[in-house]
Each structure stands twice: as structure tokens, then as C-alpha cells.
Design a protein around this motif. Sequence first.
Motif, PDB file in Angstrom:
ATOM      1  N   LEU A   1       0.810  -1.215   0.000  1.00 38.13           N
ATOM      2  CA  LEU A   1       0.000   0.000   0.000  1.00 38.13           C
ATOM      3  C   LEU A   1       0.847   1.271   0.000  1.00 38.13           C
ATOM      4  O   LEU A   1       0.347   2.347  -0.288  1.00 38.13           O
ATOM      5  N   SER A   2       2.133   1.153   0.341  1.00 35.43           N
ATOM      6  CA  SER A   2       3.039   2.298   0.265  1.00 35.43           C
ATOM      7  C   SER A   2       3.616   2.434  -1.143  1.00 35.43           C
ATOM      8  O   SER A   2       3.897   3.541  -1.606  1.00 35.43           O
ATOM      9  N   SER A   3       3.810   1.305  -1.808  1.00 33.70           N
ATOM     10  CA  SER A   3       4.363   1.312  -3.163  1.00 33.70           C
ATOM     11  C   SER A   3       3.305   1.699  -4.182  1.00 33.70           C
ATOM     12  O   SER A   3       3.571   2.437  -5.127  1.00 33.70           O
TER      13      SER A   3
ATOM     14  N   ILE B   1      -5.503  -2.140  -6.528  1.00 32.38           N
ATOM     15  CA  ILE B   1      -6.719  -2.813  -7.012  1.00 32.38           C
ATOM     16  C   ILE B   1      -6.650  -2.971  -8.524  1.00 32.38           C
ATOM     17  O   ILE B   1      -6.909  -4.047  -9.065  1.00 32.38           O
ATOM     18  N   ASN B   2      -6.279  -1.890  -9.215  1.00 30.49           N
ATOM     19  CA  ASN B   2      -6.194  -1.946 -10.683  1.00 30.49           C
ATOM     20  C   ASN B   2      -5.162  -2.963 -11.148  1.00 30.49           C
ATOM     21  O   ASN B   2      -5.392  -3.688 -12.119  1.00 30.49           O
ATOM     22  N   ALA B   3      -4.028  -3.042 -10.458  1.00 27.29           N
ATOM     23  CA  ALA B   3      -2.987  -4.015 -10.836  1.00 27.29           C
ATOM     24  C   ALA B   3      -3.507  -5.441 -10.696  1.00 27.29           C
ATOM     25  O   ALA B   3      -3.243  -6.291 -11.553  1.00 27.29           O
ATOM     26  N   ILE B   4      -4.246  -5.710  -9.633  1.00 22.51           N
ATOM     27  CA  ILE B   4      -4.776  -7.062  -9.416  1.00 22.51           C
ATOM     28  C   ILE B   4      -5.894  -7.371 -10.411  1.00 22.51           C
ATOM     29  O   ILE B   4      -5.949  -8.464 -10.983  1.00 22.51           O
ATOM     30  N   ILE B   5      -6.767  -6.412 -10.662  1.00 26.08           N
ATOM     31  CA  ILE B   5      -7.863  -6.620 -11.620  1.00 26.08           C
ATOM     32  C   ILE B   5      -7.305  -6.853 -13.026  1.00 26.08           C
ATOM     33  O   ILE B   5      -7.785  -7.705 -13.764  1.00 26.08           O
ATOM     34  N   ARG B   6      -6.246  -6.089 -13.402  1.00 25.49           N
ATOM     35  CA  ARG B   6      -5.633  -6.232 -14.732  1.00 25.49           C
ATOM     36  C   ARG B   6      -4.684  -7.428 -14.807  1.00 25.49           C
ATOM     37  O   ARG B   6      -4.097  -7.684 -15.850  1.00 25.49           O
TER      38      ARG B   6
ATOM     39  N   LEU C   1       3.168  -5.969  -9.559  1.00 27.77           N
ATOM     40  CA  LEU C   1       3.131  -6.467  -8.178  1.00 27.77           C
ATOM     41  C   LEU C   1       4.506  -6.966  -7.750  1.00 27.77           C
ATOM     42  O   LEU C   1       4.927  -6.750  -6.621  1.00 27.77           O
ATOM     43  N   GLN C   2       5.225  -7.616  -8.661  1.00 29.41           N
ATOM     44  CA  GLN C   2       6.555  -8.149  -8.344  1.00 29.41           C
ATOM     45  C   GLN C   2       7.588  -7.043  -8.146  1.00 29.41           C
ATOM     46  O   GLN C   2       8.643  -7.281  -7.561  1.00 29.41           O
ATOM     47  N   SER C   3       7.290  -5.839  -8.606  1.00 32.18           N
ATOM     48  CA  SER C   3       8.226  -4.729  -8.420  1.00 32.18           C
ATOM     49  C   SER C   3       8.251  -4.250  -6.968  1.00 32.18           C
ATOM     50  O   SER C   3       9.115  -3.469  -6.577  1.00 32.18           O
ATOM     51  N   VAL C   4       7.318  -4.752  -6.159  1.00 28.39           N
ATOM     52  CA  VAL C   4       7.247  -4.376  -4.743  1.00 28.39           C
ATOM     53  C   VAL C   4       8.109  -5.330  -3.923  1.00 28.39           C
ATOM     54  O   VAL C   4       8.078  -6.547  -4.132  1.00 28.39           O
ATOM     55  N   LYS C   5       8.873  -4.766  -2.985  1.00 31.76           N
ATOM     56  CA  LYS C   5       9.763  -5.576  -2.128  1.00 31.76           C
ATOM     57  C   LYS C   5       8.959  -6.666  -1.411  1.00 31.76           C
ATOM     58  O   LYS C   5       7.916  -6.416  -0.825  1.00 31.76           O
ATOM     59  N   GLY C   6       9.468  -7.890  -1.483  1.00 32.48           N
ATOM     60  CA  GLY C   6       8.838  -9.002  -0.778  1.00 32.48           C
ATOM     61  C   GLY C   6       7.796  -9.752  -1.593  1.00 32.48           C
ATOM     62  O   GLY C   6       7.233 -10.736  -1.125  1.00 32.48           O
ATOM     63  N   ILE C   7       7.525  -9.292  -2.801  1.00 30.39           N
ATOM     64  CA  ILE C   7       6.526  -9.955  -3.648  1.00 30.39           C
ATOM     65  C   ILE C   7       7.245 -10.603  -4.828  1.00 30.39           C
ATOM     66  O   ILE C   7       7.712  -9.924  -5.734  1.00 30.39           O
ATOM     67  N   GLY C   8       7.326 -11.925  -4.782  1.00 31.36           N
ATOM     68  CA  GLY C   8       7.925 -12.679  -5.873  1.00 31.36           C
ATOM     69  C   GLY C   8       6.858 -13.146  -6.842  1.00 31.36           C
ATOM     70  O   GLY C   8       5.673 -12.838  -6.681  1.00 31.36           O
ATOM     71  N   PRO C   9       7.230 -13.933  -7.842  1.00 33.31           N
ATOM     72  CA  PRO C   9       6.267 -14.406  -8.842  1.00 33.31           C
ATOM     73  C   PRO C   9       5.114 -15.207  -8.239  1.00 33.31           C
ATOM     74  O   PRO C   9       3.958 -15.021  -8.614  1.00 33.31           O
ATOM     75  N   LYS C  10       5.435 -16.097  -7.278  1.00 34.16           N
ATOM     76  CA  LYS C  10       4.372 -16.921  -6.675  1.00 34.16           C
ATOM     77  C   LYS C  10       3.409 -16.064  -5.862  1.00 34.16           C
ATOM     78  O   LYS C  10       2.191 -16.243  -5.938  1.00 34.16           O
ATOM     79  N   ALA C  11       3.948 -15.133  -5.086  1.00 28.13           N
ATOM     80  CA  ALA C  11       3.093 -14.263  -4.272  1.00 28.13           C
ATOM     81  C   ALA C  11       2.211 -13.384  -5.159  1.00 28.13           C
ATOM     82  O   ALA C  11       1.027 -13.184  -4.865  1.00 28.13           O
TER      83      ALA C  11
ATOM     84  N   LEU D   1      -1.822 -13.399  -5.109  1.00 29.14           N
ATOM     85  CA  LEU D   1      -2.631 -12.185  -4.909  1.00 29.14           C
ATOM     86  C   LEU D   1      -3.675 -12.039  -6.007  1.00 29.14           C
ATOM     87  O   LEU D   1      -4.846 -11.759  -5.725  1.00 29.14           O
ATOM     88  N   ILE D   2      -3.246 -12.239  -7.245  1.00 36.68           N
ATOM     89  CA  ILE D   2      -4.169 -12.114  -8.376  1.00 36.68           C
ATOM     90  C   ILE D   2      -5.256 -13.173  -8.311  1.00 36.68           C
ATOM     91  O   ILE D   2      -6.453 -12.874  -8.445  1.00 36.68           O
ATOM     92  N   LEU D   3      -4.863 -14.406  -8.061  1.00 37.87           N
ATOM     93  CA  LEU D   3      -5.818 -15.510  -8.030  1.00 37.87           C
ATOM     94  C   LEU D   3      -6.846 -15.344  -6.912  1.00 37.87           C
ATOM     95  O   LEU D   3      -8.054 -15.487  -7.135  1.00 37.87           O
ATOM     96  N   GLU D   4      -6.374 -15.019  -5.707  1.00 41.74           N
ATOM     97  CA  GLU D   4      -7.270 -14.965  -4.560  1.00 41.74           C
ATOM     98  C   GLU D   4      -8.065 -13.669  -4.452  1.00 41.74           C
ATOM     99  O   GLU D   4      -9.141 -13.652  -3.860  1.00 41.74           O
ATOM    100  N   LEU D   5      -7.539 -12.562  -5.010  1.00 45.03           N
ATOM    101  CA  LEU D   5      -8.197 -11.274  -4.798  1.00 45.03           C
ATOM    102  C   LEU D   5      -8.837 -10.664  -6.042  1.00 45.03           C
ATOM    103  O   LEU D   5      -9.521  -9.651  -5.934  1.00 45.03           O
ATOM    104  N   HIS D   6      -8.649 -11.286  -7.197  1.00 45.40           N
ATOM    105  CA  HIS D   6      -9.177 -10.705  -8.434  1.00 45.40           C
ATOM    106  C   HIS D   6     -10.670 -10.402  -8.328  1.00 45.40           C
ATOM    107  O   HIS D   6     -11.116  -9.288  -8.617  1.00 45.40           O
TER     108      HIS D   6
END
Length: 194
Positions: free
Chosen positions: A89-91, A98-103, A109-119, A123-128
Motif C-alpha cells: 500500500l506504500s508502493s 486494485i487496478n494491478a490485481i484486476i488487470r 506487483l513483483q516490483s514491490v519488495k517481498g513480492i515474488g512471482p508466486k506471491a 494475490l491475483i488468483l485470490e483477490l481478483h
Amino acid sequence: MYDFIEGKLEKLTPAYAVINCSGLGFHINISVYTFEKLKSQTNCRLNVHQVISEDNHALFGFFTEKEREVFRHLISVSGVGANTARVLLSSLNEDALINAIIRKDAPLLQSVKGIGPKAAQRLILELHDKLGKIGGGSGTLPGMVSSAFDEALQAMQALGYARATAEKALMRVSKEQGDSATTESLVKDAFKYL
């Protein structure tokens, strides 16, 4: 469970705020987006979420109920803790996230520290669908900050980056953005160079 805390803003940093509520000081972790909104205030009201673990009780505060709702959705995803959700939420503010997950924008999302490809995929799968009901907005935060660089550096250090590493990325971004840079835009773009 707390819903909100209202009172005098005693201390404000890009990582947390201290609110004096009837003589009791609440240390509340915040995102850079909430920090930007609180900067001009002396009294404030934050929507809060309490996180309790074995060795820690922490409050996370949000300027809007929508930001808190997105935070709660984020921490419901396996492997995404409260601090990772705050970094997200800071990045990217809540609308951009929301737009990144919907799209289904996994690279963003991976450009954020701590978020790798699986994460990112989780996020996309569970929150879309869940975040699709909330809907996104423009995903930007207008405004200028005079000491944006210092505040952005403080925020990145609070998020766990070494001062030298954060400074290098922020110097690069501040040259690109010039005088129009805000704390949020500096932090968000700095993640691209880390």
C-alpha cells in the motif's frame, strides 16, 4: 477490536503516527499514502486494524476505510503479512493496487519488495474477484512535498532498506521526477531500481 482512533497527532513519520487520544498515545503503523494525507493535520481520525501475534500487538492505521478494506484482503492471502501489505500500500496506493490485481499485472506487483512471482500470482488468483467488487480509481496521488526526498528515504528505511541502497534509488528517481516529486511517487518509483 478497535474501529478507529481519533485525537491529536503528536508525531508523524512516513512509517507511523502517534495519536494522543485522551492522554493515551497510540503508535499506529501507516502507509506512505496515509502519511501524505495526514501531513497537513493536527487532529486526525484513522481507521485501524489490530494485528496480534505471539510476541507483538500492533495497530495499522488508514486514512480511508477503502484502504483498510484492501489491507484486510491482502493479509487474508497466504504468505502476505501485515508489513508486506503495508509495503504494497506504500508502493501502490489502494486504487493502483486494485487496478494491478484486476488487470492481472504480475510484473507491477513483483516490483514491490517481498513480492515474488508466486506471491503475485497468489494475490491475483485470490483477490481478483474480491477487489473487482470494490473497484479501482485513478491510482495517483497529486501534490507537491518540499522535503519529499527526506521523507521517502525515511519511509524506505522503515520498510527495511539500507540507507545507502535507498538513497541511490531515490536519487535516480528524483532526477527523473524533478520538482513535481511527492514522497509517495518517489517511494513507488524507487522500488523499480532495487
